[in-house]
Design an enzyme around this catalytic site. Structure first.
Site, PDB file in Angstrom:
ATOM      1  N   TYR A 179       0.833  -1.221   0.000  1.00 38.21           N
ATOM      2  CA  TYR A 179       0.000   0.000   0.000  1.00 38.21           C
ATOM      3  C   TYR A 179       0.863   1.265   0.000  1.00 38.21           C
ATOM      4  CZ  TYR A 179      -4.046  -2.939   0.266  1.00 38.21           C
ATOM      5  OH  TYR A 179      -4.998  -3.877  -0.052  1.00 38.21           O
ATOM      6  N   ARG A 216       1.433   1.957  -3.584  1.00 36.57           N
ATOM      7  CA  ARG A 216       0.238   2.483  -4.269  1.00 36.57           C
ATOM      8  C   ARG A 216      -0.057   3.919  -3.797  1.00 36.57           C
ATOM      9  NH1 ARG A 216      -4.435  -1.626  -3.640  1.00 36.57           N
ATOM     10  NH2 ARG A 216      -5.422  -0.205  -5.136  1.00 36.57           N
ATOM     11  N   GLN A 250     -15.536   1.494  -6.203  1.00 36.20           N
ATOM     12  CA  GLN A 250     -14.766   0.401  -5.599  1.00 36.20           C
ATOM     13  C   GLN A 250     -13.301   0.845  -5.463  1.00 36.20           C
ATOM     14  OE1 GLN A 250     -15.944  -3.639  -7.448  1.00 36.20           O
ATOM     15  NE2 GLN A 250     -16.775  -2.115  -8.856  1.00 36.20           N
ATOM     16  N   HIS A 277     -14.721   0.196  -0.881  1.00 37.08           N
ATOM     17  CA  HIS A 277     -13.567  -0.618  -0.474  1.00 37.08           C
ATOM     18  C   HIS A 277     -12.528   0.185   0.285  1.00 37.08           C
ATOM     19  CE1 HIS A 277     -14.646  -3.622  -3.899  1.00 37.08           C
ATOM     20  NE2 HIS A 277     -15.488  -3.672  -2.884  1.00 37.08           N
ATOM     21  N   GLY A 314     -15.903   1.054 -15.929  1.00 37.09           N
ATOM     22  CA  GLY A 314     -14.597   0.483 -15.603  1.00 37.09           C
ATOM     23  C   GLY A 314     -14.562  -0.528 -14.482  1.00 37.09           C
ATOM     24  N   THR A 315     -15.575  -1.415 -14.456  1.00 39.19           N
ATOM     25  CA  THR A 315     -15.510  -2.480 -13.454  1.00 39.19           C
ATOM     26  C   THR A 315     -15.840  -3.805 -14.121  1.00 39.19           C
ATOM     27  OG1 THR A 315     -16.444  -3.405 -11.404  1.00 39.19           O
ATOM     28  CG2 THR A 315     -17.883  -1.938 -12.697  1.00 39.19           C
ATOM     29  N   SER A 316     -15.105  -4.834 -13.740  1.00 40.35           N
ATOM     30  CA  SER A 316     -15.317  -6.154 -14.346  1.00 40.35           C
ATOM     31  C   SER A 316     -16.522  -6.849 -13.723  1.00 40.35           C
ATOM     32  CB  SER A 316     -14.071  -7.022 -14.139  1.00 40.35           C
ATOM     33  OG  SER A 316     -13.852  -7.215 -12.740  1.00 40.35           O
TER      34      SER A 316
HETATM   35  N1  APR Z   1     -11.633   2.745 -19.360  1.00 42.94           N
HETATM   36  C1  APR Z   1     -12.693   2.053 -18.873  1.00 42.94           C
HETATM   37  N2  APR Z   1     -12.619   0.779 -18.411  1.00 42.94           N
HETATM   38  C2  APR Z   1     -11.396   0.193 -18.474  1.00 42.94           C
HETATM   39  C3  APR Z   1     -10.247   0.853 -18.965  1.00 42.94           C
HETATM   40  C4  APR Z   1     -10.402   2.190 -19.420  1.00 42.94           C
HETATM   41  N3  APR Z   1      -9.365   2.896 -19.899  1.00 42.94           N
HETATM   42  N4  APR Z   1      -9.196  -0.021 -18.891  1.00 42.94           N
HETATM   43  C5  APR Z   1      -9.682  -1.165 -18.362  1.00 42.94           C
HETATM   44  N5  APR Z   1     -11.001  -1.049 -18.127  1.00 42.94           N
HETATM   45  C6  APR Z   1     -11.940  -2.027 -17.572  1.00 42.94           C
HETATM   46  C7  APR Z   1     -11.563  -3.466 -17.805  1.00 42.94           C
HETATM   47  O1  APR Z   1     -12.052  -3.907 -19.066  1.00 42.94           O
HETATM   48  C8  APR Z   1     -12.299  -4.153 -16.646  1.00 42.94           C
HETATM   49  O2  APR Z   1     -13.634  -4.475 -16.998  1.00 42.94           O
HETATM   50  O3  APR Z   1     -11.939  -1.852 -16.177  1.00 42.94           O
HETATM   51  C9  APR Z   1     -12.318  -3.078 -15.567  1.00 42.94           C
HETATM   52  C10 APR Z   1     -11.327  -3.348 -14.458  1.00 42.94           C
HETATM   53  O4  APR Z   1     -11.747  -4.508 -13.776  1.00 42.94           O
HETATM   54  P1  APR Z   1     -10.930  -4.930 -12.461  1.00 42.94           P
HETATM   55  O5  APR Z   1      -9.474  -4.824 -12.728  1.00 42.94           O
HETATM   56  O6  APR Z   1     -11.525  -6.235 -12.013  1.00 42.94           O
HETATM   57  O7  APR Z   1     -11.282  -3.793 -11.413  1.00 42.94           O
HETATM   58  P2  APR Z   1     -12.574  -3.688 -10.500  1.00 42.94           P
HETATM   59  O8  APR Z   1     -13.792  -4.211 -11.216  1.00 42.94           O
HETATM   60  O9  APR Z   1     -12.617  -2.299 -10.007  1.00 42.94           O
HETATM   61  O10 APR Z   1     -12.203  -4.678  -9.270  1.00 42.94           O
HETATM   62  C11 APR Z   1     -13.136  -4.696  -8.223  1.00 42.94           C
HETATM   63  O11 APR Z   1     -11.696  -6.159  -6.961  1.00 42.94           O
HETATM   64  O12 APR Z   1      -9.514  -6.529  -6.596  1.00 42.94           O
HETATM   65  C12 APR Z   1     -10.661  -6.083  -5.989  1.00 42.94           C
HETATM   66  O13 APR Z   1     -11.008  -4.531  -4.287  1.00 42.94           O
HETATM   67  C13 APR Z   1     -10.496  -4.656  -5.578  1.00 42.94           C
HETATM   68  O14 APR Z   1     -11.965  -2.783  -5.949  1.00 42.94           O
HETATM   69  C14 APR Z   1     -11.365  -3.912  -6.563  1.00 42.94           C
HETATM   70  C15 APR Z   1     -12.413  -4.940  -6.931  1.00 42.94           C
END
Ligand code: APR
Length: 223
Positions: A52, A55, A85, A103, A168-170
């Site tokens: 951390y 980061r 998140q 988070h 931007g979240t998976s």
């Molecule tokens: N613009 C928009 N989306 C993007 C970009 C971009 N430039 N680059 C990548 N992405 C997308 C990816 O396609 C993916 O769907 O952002 C998403 C990132 O997904 P993760 O890396 O899984 O991040 P997130 O969904 O925030 O993870 C959720 O998991 O690891 C834990 O606590 C951590 O908060 C985090 C949580």
């Protein structure tokens, strides 16, 4: 209009902050449970604190991007709540005033004894950095396996929203990923992600592009 915005690591990717699950993502170099779990902190606190610290140092060198700024501008026209998140402060630095951090926050630390004892913290956090009651301080981050205290508040915000923007979240980590289920049937959903994990429908408009391009387009539509 009431707008709920759900953001993940992708909204900060163009600011230079790695996402978690993209290739060469943040977890690539680390075993998640080693650096983001209470067990990992118990087993090897220095590894966790250093993870951390890296980061936090990086966060102080990056800036919000056009997506953060567009979402901040949206507040001038609608009642906007950002539910993120992310543990960075880029939404706040871009000007968003109503941000829920599901988070936790990288620029805050808390007592390992009293979780309500939270301090702003911008420098490195090391073993021996104690709270006023002489307990070790830890990152104010929700680790895997820990409670997400703000989830009910967030669900209520989504349930009352007239529109939901997801950026931007998976959508792989619960309970955050389940928030979209609370959206009203007539609330339109806008999804911005270059690799979208949900498909277009009557109520979902997908922008399969980067946040800095897609989010301003959504904001333009909502003007
Ligand atoms: N613009 C928009 N989306 C993007 C970009 C971009 N430039 N680059 C990548 N992405 C997308 C990816 O396609 C993916 O769907 O952002 C998403 C990132 O997904 P993760 O890396 O899984 O991040 P997130 O969904 O925030 O993870 C959720 O998991 O690891 C834990 O606590 C951590 O908060 C985090 C949580």
């Amino acid at each position: 209009m009431k707008i709920a915005v759900l953001t993940g690591a992708g909204v900060s990717a163009e600011s230079g902050i790695k996402t978690f699950r993209d290739s060469d993502g943040l977890w690539e170099g680390h075993d998640v449970m080693e650096v983001a779990s209470p067990e990992g902190f118990e087993r090897n606190p220095e590894v966790v604190l250093d993870f951390y610290n890296q980061r936090r140092r990086q966060l102080l060198t990056v800036q919000p991007n056009a997506a953060h700024r567009a979402l901040a501008a949206l507040e001038k026209m609608h009642e906007v709540t950002i539910i993120t998140q992310n543990v960075d402060d880029l939404h706040e630095r871009a000007g968003s005033t109503n941000v829920i951090h599901l988070h936790g926050e990288l620029l805050k630390v808390r007592s390992t004894f009293d979780e309500d004892l939270i301090l702003d913290w911008k420098e490195d956090l090391n073993l021996g950095d104690f709270c006023e009651n002489n307990h070790q301080l830890r990152p104010h981050i929700v680790w895997f396996g820990e409670m997400v205290p703000m989830i009910e508040v967030a669900a209520d915000v989504v349930a009352r929203a007239d529109a939901v923007i997801i950026v931007g979240t998976s959508m792989q980590v619960y309970p955050a990923a389940g928030l979209v289920q609370y959206a009203k049937p007539d609330a339109h959903i806008y999804f911005v992600d270059p690799k979208p994990s949900i498909s277009e429908s009557k109520r979902i408009t997908v922008f399969a592009e980067k946040a800095s391009i897609g989010v301003p387009k959504v904001v333009e539509l909502l003007k």
